[in-house]
Scaffold this active site. Structure first.
Site, short mmCIF file in Angstrom:
data_model
loop_
_atom_site.label_atom_id
_atom_site.label_comp_id
_atom_site.label_asym_id
_atom_site.label_seq_id
_atom_site.Cartn_x
_atom_site.Cartn_y
_atom_site.Cartn_z
N ARG A 291 34.45 16.46 -19.25
CA ARG A 291 33.40 17.13 -18.48
C ARG A 291 33.07 16.35 -17.20
NH1 ARG A 291 29.92 21.67 -18.79
NH2 ARG A 291 30.58 22.33 -20.86
N GLU B 82 20.97 21.92 -20.07
CA GLU B 82 21.42 20.70 -19.41
C GLU B 82 21.37 20.70 -17.87
OE1 GLU B 82 25.03 21.16 -21.85
OE2 GLU B 82 25.02 18.98 -21.94
N GLU C 184 24.45 14.98 -31.96
CA GLU C 184 25.59 15.89 -32.06
C GLU C 184 26.62 15.26 -33.01
OE1 GLU C 184 27.18 17.36 -28.32
OE2 GLU C 184 28.98 18.07 -29.33
N ALA D 219 26.26 21.70 -25.38
CA ALA D 219 26.87 22.32 -24.19
C ALA D 219 25.99 23.45 -23.63
CB ALA D 219 28.28 22.83 -24.50
N PHE E 242 18.99 15.87 -27.76
CA PHE E 242 19.49 15.53 -26.42
C PHE E 242 20.95 15.08 -26.43
CE2 PHE E 242 14.86 14.57 -26.53
CZ PHE E 242 14.44 15.62 -25.73
N PHE F 178 26.46 15.74 -20.67
CA PHE F 178 27.74 15.48 -21.34
C PHE F 178 28.80 14.96 -20.38
CE2 PHE F 178 31.28 16.74 -24.22
CZ PHE F 178 30.72 16.44 -25.44
#
Ligand code: MTE
Ligand code: MOS
Length: 749
Positions: free
Chosen positions: A304, A706, A226, A503, A222, A338
């Protein structure tokens, strides 16, 4: 097609890091982390811990042969605290012991001598003190200052949105062991194997080719893995190298919650200006992102938030400035969406505020301002294949929005102590990494002599079904049965320089690379078939594991063809390299074409509250979602439902709480509540918007990971409208999550 992992998942046979059979002599690591959020370190007393039977080593910054540095975007994050601590939970030392329990006992016996300093936990306070992780960023279009004069209505306000714990089922963890000549192999639960490889090489002071990272799958990421899996992988690799023994580190839930970063809380000020006929003419906002103690992915997340700061609306004049603020909290990180959800919540709050002041449903304003074909986004990209209007239309046909509104009114008239509220949540989410260079992927495809196929890519399977999609791409492109294809683990020695799986572009990037490799293989095999059948290659097609000549089935089947090709020394391996075309973004000017395409959708959310107790549930969530031409409807629907639950959770019940000293209070599942089956909406429907889908998407099936999370934002406004139905004096405020306590207080405000 079913998710290829479904049977091994439900029978408990899927392998995670902690399930890897351990090698003889394996040691276990446990992390000693700072008990305070900010301070100067005068010393670490490990004398008691060292003496515990079974403790093999206690490693600190002083034991690092390379650089004590694991920062991703900017090098501002140490592996082990050195001289100072900047958040409660910051790793200071790693205890390595013969078993896990001993390692944890030893951690408890370590004493840190820290001179505590005043922590800063609030983003605005940090900004005032000039504590920024990176310079501020501004997106603008038109001329917002001169637009105010044309506005008939101007409203101002402030919004807050809280953090969110990832709560992946599999905790952060890693298992590392030496191969020969000092090479180290790391099994990690990471979304970014190359980042782990690079950081571990840096910490160990060796080259990347001496580090191999292998990932089977994740029990959820989730976004939380990352960047943040890296530290534990580096620690395991460091210990394995130092002690020349395999070392495993798996965090316990409470340590994981305390030590890792979460979704960024945002605080924002906005001004919105509308014309008499409800067109948004101007929007100005300032975002304060609570970044935590190190940059991590915060700068990219900040961007973002700006990209999505006008959501799915066309606003001719806008200016949004965002600050990434350094605080004494664990470095906040990627979380599904994000930064997009935070940016969208702010514009939706501004619209809700305007709707409240003008005494009308927000949808009147939302609908009036939907993006249209050819409009440009704030960042310059021209909107093509805009689907938001179509989503609204489709939703109205399917669900009859005005009727739902009426039903809610009727319900509220008939019930004194229960009230409902409805809200619409339109979404528009850009697909691609906003950092251009990350939009690339590779796939390595082997056709074995027996006709079976192995595919390796850079994609990480974390429950989202990317491996199933890649398998489908290979099977479809080669026209063979899915049973003949296996998707291998993600391994940095097979596929290098991978972008993290994030992403929402994992399937697009790695699927496209796989498609390219398979097309090449198919072409080569058609040539072989042509030779074998004394035909022209142009007349040959491969279909359902059979060779066809001019559309007529021949005697030659796939298996036979592959066997013959091998005997004829034809190369049966191919690599595909895909780089998303068109994407480009000028960071200096904040203009460009950052996204390959956008995903649109609309949700109608109805919430119902119990006005005596303040508790609530979501009565319905009715969605129209733009899947493009979905290649796997059941996986995509799973993504929609899961993301929706996660989005509703963020907006309603999930409350990350730190005390003033920067200590996490919601550090357990007894104090941090996420949605369970009982808090799922009573009715969930999602109809696909019928479209062809863009060619930039793999098999025209749009990225789905997402975007649907942002439907959950509608939950906040649905609750707010239900509160208003009970308490007409309620002045809406925008302070997510809308917990039950908050609802109760607002009912009797
Ligand atoms: N779904 C599951 N089951 N588990 C996850 O960890 N991560 C989400 C989403 N869906 C996630 C998930 C996030 S944050 C992203 S970016 C995408 O999946 C990544 O995968 P994709 O690029 O293959 O869609
Ligand atoms: Mo997802 S937040 O891009 O890993």
């Amino acid at each position: 097609m079913k998710n290829i992992d479904s049977i091994s998942h439900v029978t408990g046979r899927s392998l995670y890091v902690d399930d890897i059979p351990v090698r003889t002599g394996t040691l276990y690591g446990a992390v000693f982390a700072s008990p305070v959020a900010h301070g100067i370190v005068h010393g670490l007393d490990v004398s008691k811990a060292e003496k515990i039977n079974g403790v093999e080593a206690i490693l600190t910054a002083a034991d690092i042969p390379g650089e004590n540095q694991i920062g991703g975007i900017i090098p501002d994050e140490v592996l082990f605290a050195d001289g100072k601590v900047e958040f409660n939970g910051q790793p200071m030392a790693l205890v390595v012991a013969r078993d896990e329990l001993t390692a944890r006992k030893a951690v408890a016996a370590i004493k840190a001598d820290i001179e505590a300093l005043e922590p800063v936990t609030d983003a605005r306070e940090a900004c005032e003190k000039d504590m920024l992780l990176v310079p501020p960023s501004t997106f603008q279009t038109g001329d917002v200052e001169s637009a105010w004069d044309q506005c008939a209505h101007i409203f101002k306000g402030r919004t807050e949105s809280g953090g969110q714990e990832h709560l992946y089922i599999e905790m952060q963890g890693s298992y590392a062991y030496l191969m020969e000549n000092g090479h180290v192999k790391i099994r990690s639960s990471t979304q970014g194997p190359t980042h782990v490889q690079k950081a571990a090489a840096n910490v160990l002071g060796i080259a990347m080719h001496q580090v191999e990272v292998d990932v089977t799958r994740l029990g959820g990421g989730f976004g939380g893995k990352e960047d943040q899996a890296t530290a534990y992988a580096c620690m395991a690799a460091l210990a394995a190298t130092k002690l020349e023994k395999p070392v495993k580190i798996i965090l316990h839930r409470m340590d994981d919650m305390r030590m890792t970063g979460k979704r960024h809380p945002y605080s924002a000020d906005y001004v919105i200006g509308l014309s008499k006929d409800l067109k948004i003419l101007a929007y100005k906002a300032t975002f304060y992102q609570n970044g935590g103690a190190a940059a991590d992915l915060s700068p990219a997340i900040l961007d973002r938030s700006l990209f999505h700061s006008t959501n799915t609306y066309y606003i001719p004049n806008s200016k949004v400035t965002a600050y990434s603020c350094k605080t004494n909290l664990p470095p906040n990180t990627a979380f599904r969406g994000f930064g997009g959800p935070q940016g969208m919540f702010i514009i939706e709050s501004a619209i809700a505020k305007a709707a409240h002041e003008l005494n009308m449903p927000a949808r009147m304003i939302q609908q009036k301002n939907f993006l249209k074909e050819g409009d440009h986004f704030q960042y310059g990209q021209v909107a093509k294949n805009v689907n938001i209007g179509k989503c609204y239309q489709r939703a109205d046909e399917e669900y009859h929005i005005a009727r739902i509104e009426k039903d809610v009114e009727k319900f509220n008239e008939a019930n004194q102590w229960r009230k409902q509220g409805m809200a619409l949540m339109p979404i528009c989410f850009g697909i691609s990494f906003t950092n251009k260079s990350m939009n690339q992927a590779r796939s390595l495809v082997h056709v074995y002599q027996d006709g079976s196929v192995g595919v390796s890519t850079g994609a990480i399977e974390m429950g989202q079904g990317v491996n199933t999609k890649i398998l489908q791409v290979a099977a479809r492109t080669l026209s063979i049965s899915p049973d003949k294809v296996k998707v291998e683990t993600t391994n940095t020695t097979r596929v290098s320089n991978t972008s993290p799986t994030a992403a929402s572009s994992g399937a697009d990037l790695n699927g496209k690379a796989t498609e390219m490799a398979c097309k090449q293989l198919a072409k080569r095999l058609r040539r072989t078939a042509a030779t074998l059948l004394s035909e022209k290659p142009a007349n040959i097609t491969l279909q359902d594991e059979q060779v066809f000549v001019n559309g007529v089935k021949s005697q030659l089947c796939w298996t036979e063809l592959v066997k013959k090709a091998h005997l004829d020394r034809v190369c049966l391996t191919e690599q595909g390299h895909y780089a998303t075309p068109m994407v480009d973004f000028d960071k200096e000017k904040s203009k460009g074409h950052p996204f390959a395409y956008h995903v649109y959708g609309l949700a109608v959310v109805v919430a119902e509250i119990d006005c005596l107790r303040g508790n609530y549930h979501f009565e319905k969530v009715l969605m129209v979602h733009d899947f493009g031409n979905s290649m796997n409807h059941s996986i995509d629907m799973g993504q929609v439902e899961g993301a929706l639950a996660q989005g509703l959770g963020w907006m309603s019940m999930e409350e990350v709480a730190y005390d003033k000293e920067g200590k996490l209070l919601s550090n357990n599942l007894s104090t941090y509540k996420i949605p369970d089956i009982y808090s799922a909406p009573r009715e969930v429907q999602c109809v696909p918007l019928p479209t062809k889908g863009p060619k930039e998407a793999i098999l025209r099936s749009k990225a789905v990971g997402e975007p649907p999370l942002m439907y959950g934002i509608g939950g906040y406004f649905a609750l707010q409208n239900a509160i208003k139905a009970f308490n007409p004096d309620h002045v809406p405020d925008f302070n997510a999550p809308m917990t039950m306590e908050k609802v109760l207080m607002r009912l009797y405000q």
